[in-house]
Write an enzyme that holds these catalytic residues in place. Structure first.
Site, mmCIF file in Angstrom:
data_model
loop_
_atom_site.group_PDB
_atom_site.id
_atom_site.type_symbol
_atom_site.label_atom_id
_atom_site.label_comp_id
_atom_site.label_asym_id
_atom_site.label_seq_id
_atom_site.Cartn_x
_atom_site.Cartn_y
_atom_site.Cartn_z
ATOM 1 N N ASP A 75 0.891 -1.173 -0.089
ATOM 2 C CA ASP A 75 -0.021 -0.001 0.050
ATOM 3 C C ASP A 75 0.947 1.110 0.052
ATOM 4 O O ASP A 75 1.579 1.617 1.104
ATOM 5 C CB ASP A 75 -0.797 -0.108 1.135
ATOM 6 C CG ASP A 75 -2.045 1.163 1.135
ATOM 7 O OD1 ASP A 75 -1.432 2.288 0.874
ATOM 8 O OD2 ASP A 75 -3.116 0.947 1.385
ATOM 9 N N HIS A 76 1.126 1.937 -1.111
ATOM 10 C CA HIS A 76 2.342 2.730 -1.260
ATOM 11 C C HIS A 76 2.152 3.979 -0.215
ATOM 12 O O HIS A 76 3.016 4.693 0.186
ATOM 13 C CB HIS A 76 2.319 3.223 -2.578
ATOM 14 C CG HIS A 76 1.553 4.388 -3.042
ATOM 15 N ND1 HIS A 76 0.218 3.844 -3.695
ATOM 16 C CD2 HIS A 76 1.368 5.677 -3.300
ATOM 17 C CE1 HIS A 76 -0.448 5.317 -4.046
ATOM 18 N NE2 HIS A 76 0.375 6.140 -3.532
ATOM 19 N N HIS A 125 -5.827 2.520 1.176
ATOM 20 C CA HIS A 125 -5.161 3.804 1.400
ATOM 21 C C HIS A 125 -5.785 4.370 2.729
ATOM 22 O O HIS A 125 -5.120 4.614 3.807
ATOM 23 C CB HIS A 125 -4.934 5.030 0.400
ATOM 24 C CG HIS A 125 -4.248 4.391 -0.678
ATOM 25 N ND1 HIS A 125 -3.273 3.276 -0.716
ATOM 26 C CD2 HIS A 125 -4.530 4.725 -2.062
ATOM 27 C CE1 HIS A 125 -2.897 3.211 -2.081
ATOM 28 N NE2 HIS A 125 -3.717 3.723 -2.769
HETATM 29 C C1 BG6 Z 1 -3.509 4.595 -6.398
HETATM 30 C C2 BG6 Z 1 -5.024 4.666 -6.907
HETATM 31 O O1 BG6 Z 1 -3.502 3.527 -5.393
HETATM 32 O O2 BG6 Z 1 -3.425 5.931 -5.709
HETATM 33 C C3 BG6 Z 1 -4.926 5.992 -7.876
HETATM 34 O O3 BG6 Z 1 -5.218 3.625 -7.893
HETATM 35 C C4 BG6 Z 1 -4.851 7.265 -7.153
HETATM 36 O O4 BG6 Z 1 -6.479 6.182 -8.309
HETATM 37 C C5 BG6 Z 1 -3.387 7.075 -6.481
HETATM 38 O O5 BG6 Z 1 -4.469 8.181 -8.177
HETATM 39 C C6 BG6 Z 1 -3.021 8.153 -5.747
HETATM 40 O O6 BG6 Z 1 -1.782 8.165 -4.933
HETATM 41 P P1 BG6 Z 1 -0.974 9.506 -4.627
HETATM 42 O O7 BG6 Z 1 0.430 8.865 -4.039
HETATM 43 O O8 BG6 Z 1 -0.786 10.228 -5.941
HETATM 44 O O9 BG6 Z 1 -1.757 10.079 -3.705
#
Ligand code: BG6
Length: 490
Positions: free
Chosen positions: A178-179, A241
Site C-alpha cells: 500500500d504505497h 489507503h
Molecule cells: C492509487 C490509485 O492507489 O493511488 C489511484 O489507484 C490514485 O487512483 C493514487 O490516483 C493516488 O496516489 P498518490 O500517491 O498520488 O496520492
C-alpha cells in the site's frame, strides 16, 4: 543527514516490466537509490513481460521515462549508466509453461542472492506468476514476492489470491504494497504519536471531538477509465489507503516497531469498525460522480464523457462516517473522503479537539475555535496546530486562531523521496513492517464488502458533483447533521 545503508546484492524481477507502474514509479525509484549508493555489487533488475522487446529498445524506453518523470536537472548520465548496466529484459508469458526459459537462464547460478519478484501486473496473474516461479525452481529461501494493489475486488477474490500465492510462498515472504505506508508523512504519524508524550493523553474520546481524513485529487481517471469503471473510489482508495490511515491514527501504541507488533494493533482497529448496514448505509455513506467543470481555470470533461457516454454508476467520490467501537474512540466519529477531480491534490488528517467547556472571555465578536491538529500528507508535508491567541494591543481581549506550523521540507531541507523508493528498499532488506499482512487486507475487504452490498440492496444514489468542487452536497450534510464541517470546507 540521511543514512543510506546499501542493500545486500539482489536480483529484482519486475513482472509487468514494460507497464506504467514500472516505468513511472519503480525504475525512477531505483535510479535514485543507485544515486545514493544503496544499490551495489552485482545487483540486477530484470524486467519481464509478455512483449518481445530487445534489451536495447527496453533501455531506451526506460531512459525516456526517466527523462520525462524526473524533475529538471535530476537526470545524470553517470547515474543512468550505473542503473542501465544492471537492467536486463526477459520475455515471459507467465501463463505459458514453456515461456519461462529466458528468465530461468538469467537467474541460473544466482540462488545465493536476495531474489525479489515484483508483480506490477493485473491481480489475475498473481497466482500464475507465483506458481510459475515455484514450478521453475526459482523460489529460494531468501526470495520475496511483492503484490501491487488491487488485491482482488472483494473479500472472496482477495482470499483466493492469498491462497494461490500462499501455496508457493510463506506469509513472511509476501509483501502486499500500500504505497501510502511508504509516504514520509504517513510514517511521521508514528513519530508524532509515539515519540512525543504530549499527544498521547489527549489522543482519545473526551479530548478529541472527531477526526477527518481527506485524500483529494485534482486528476480525473485518465487513461485507466475502463479499469476504474469496474472498481470505483471505494475499492480503489478507501479499502486500502484510507483504511490504513484510519488504522495509524486510531491504533493503540505497539510495543515496538517490529512488523507484527504494528500490524497486530492495526488489525484490532479494523475489527472494531462498526459494520455498516441498514440505516447507516443511508446516513453514513455518500457516493459521488463528477460532471464537467473546471480545475485551475481549465475546463474538464465529466466522468461519463470520459466513458464516451456509456451509462455508469461508478463512484469517483466517497465520504464515510466511521465509528470505532472501543474504549478509546467510542462516540468519536472518523470522517473520511476521497475523490477525483476535486479542486487540488491535497491530503490531510485533521484531529479536531473539543471546545473549551466554558469561556472566561467577554463576547467581543470573536469565537473561540477549538484546537485543531492538521497533519498534511501532501503537498507541503507538515504538521500544524491551531491555537487561540490574543491579538497584541491595549484595550480588551481580541482573540483569534493562529497556527504553530512545522513544514518538514523547511525543517529537514532534503528532497522528499517517493514512497516507492522506501518500499523497494524495505523489500530488499526483508522488512515487512510497511506492508499489509493477509488478515489486514481481508479484514478491510470484509468491512468494505458490507458497504458495497448495502449500496446494491438499497440502490444507493450516486450524487453528481461539478469537477473542481469539493464533492457532492450529501458529503457536506453528512457532517452538518452532527454539527461538523469539512476542513478544507466542502
Ligand atoms: C492509487 C490509485 O492507489 O493511488 C489511484 O489507484 C490514485 O487512483 C493514487 O490516483 C493516488 O496516489 P498518490 O500517491 O498520488 O496520492
Amino acid at each position: 543527514m540521511a543514512n543510506f545503508v546499501p542493500a545486500d546484492e539482489f536480483d529484482l524481477v519486475i513482472f509487468g516490466g514494460t507497464g506504467d507502474l514500472a516505468l513511472r514509479k519503480l525504475l525512477p525509484a531505483l535510479y535514485h537509490r543507485v544515486g545514493d549508493g544503496q544499490i551495489t555489487g552485482d545487483s540486477r533488475i530484470i524486467a519481464a513481460s509478455r512483449r518481445d522487446v530487445a534489451r536495447d529498445d527496453y533501455l531506451q524506453s526506460v531512459e525516456q521515462a526517466l527523462r520525462s518523470n524526473l524533475p529538471d536537472g535530476e537526470f545524470r548520465e553517470e547515474q543512468w549508466a550505473n542503473l542501465r548496466g544492471r537492467i536486463h529484459y526477459a520475455r515471459c508469458d507467465a501463463t505459458t509453461p514453456e515461456d519461462w526459459g529466458a528468465l530461468v537462464g538469467l537467474l541460473d547460478g544466482r540462488d545465493h542472492l536476495v531474489r525479489v519478484a515484483y508483480l506490477a501486473t493485473a491481480p489475475r496473474l498473481f497466482g500464475p506468476v507465483a506458481q510459475g516461479l515455484s514450478q521453475n525452481g526459482l523460489i529460494t529461501p531468501s526470495s520475496r514476492i511483492v503484490l501491487e494493489k488491487p488485491l482482488g475486488r472483494d473479500f472472496e477474490s482477495a482470499g483466493k489470491i492469498n491462497d494461490q500465492v500462499g501455496r508457493c510462498f510463506a506469509e513472511n515472504q509476501i509483501y502486499r504494497i500500500d504505497h501510502y505506508l511508504g509516504k514520509e508523512t504517513v510514517q511521521n504519524l508514528l513519530a508524532l504519536r509515539f515519540a512525543n508524550s504530549l499527544f498521547e493523553p489527549l489522543w482519545r474520546r473526551g479530548a478529541i471531538d472527531h477526526v477527518q481524513i481527506t485524500v483529494a485529487e485534482d486528476l480525473g481517471v485518465g487513461g485507466r477509465v475502463e479499469f476504474y469503471d469496474r472498481i470505483g473510489a471505494l475499492r480503489d482508495m478507501v479499502q486500502n489507503h484510507l483504511m490504513q490511515l484510519v488504522c495509524l491514527v486510531a491504533m493503540e501504541a505497539p510495543s515496538s516497531l517490529h512488523h507484527d507488533s504494528v500490524r497486530d494493533e492495526k488489525i484490532k482497529v479494523l475489527r472494531a469498525l462498526r459494520p455498516m448496514k441498514g440505516e447507516q448505509i443511508r446516513s453514513n455513506t455518500v457516493r459521488g460522480q463528477y460532471r464537467a467543470g473546471a480545475i485551475n481555470g481549465e475546463a474538464v470533461k465529466g466522468y461519463l464523457e470520459e466513458l464516451d457516454g456509456k451509462a455508469s454508476k461508478t463512484e469517483t467520490f466517497v465520504a464515510l462516517k466511521l465509528e470505532i467501537d472501543n474504549w478509546r474512540w467510542s462516540n468519536t466519529p472518523f470522517y473520511v473522503r476521497t475523490g477525483k477531480r476535486l479542486p487540488a491534490k491535497h491530503s490531510e488528517i485533521v484531529i479536531q479537539f473539543q471546545d473549551v467547556p466554558h469561556s472566561i472571555f467577554p463576547e467581543q465578536g470573536f469565537e473561540i475555535q477549538s484546537n485543531r491538529l492538521t497533519i498534511r500528507l501532501q503537498p507541503d508535508e507538515g504538521v500544524e496546530l491551531s491555537v487561540m491567541a490574543k491579538e497584541p494591543g491595549p484595550g480588551g481581549f481580541e482573540l483569534r486562531p493562529v497556527a504553530l506550523d512545522l513544514s518538514f521540507e523547511e525543517a529537514f531541507d532534503i528532497r522528499y523521496p517517493d514512497a516507492y523508493e522506501r518500499l523497494l528498499m524495505e523489500v530488499l532488506r526483508g522488512n515487512p513492517a510497511l506492508f499489509m499482512r493477509r488478515d489486514e487486507v481481508e479484514a478491510a475487504w470484509y468491512w468494505i464488502d458490507a458497504i458495497i452490498a448495502g449500496w446494491e440492496e438499497t440502490n444507493h444514489k450516486v450524487e453528481s458533483y461539478v469537477a473542481g468542487s469539493w464533492g457532492p452536497a450529501g458529503a457536506v450534510s453528512m457532517l452538518d447533521r452532527n454539527g461538523h464541517t469539512w476542513q478544507p470546507e466542502g
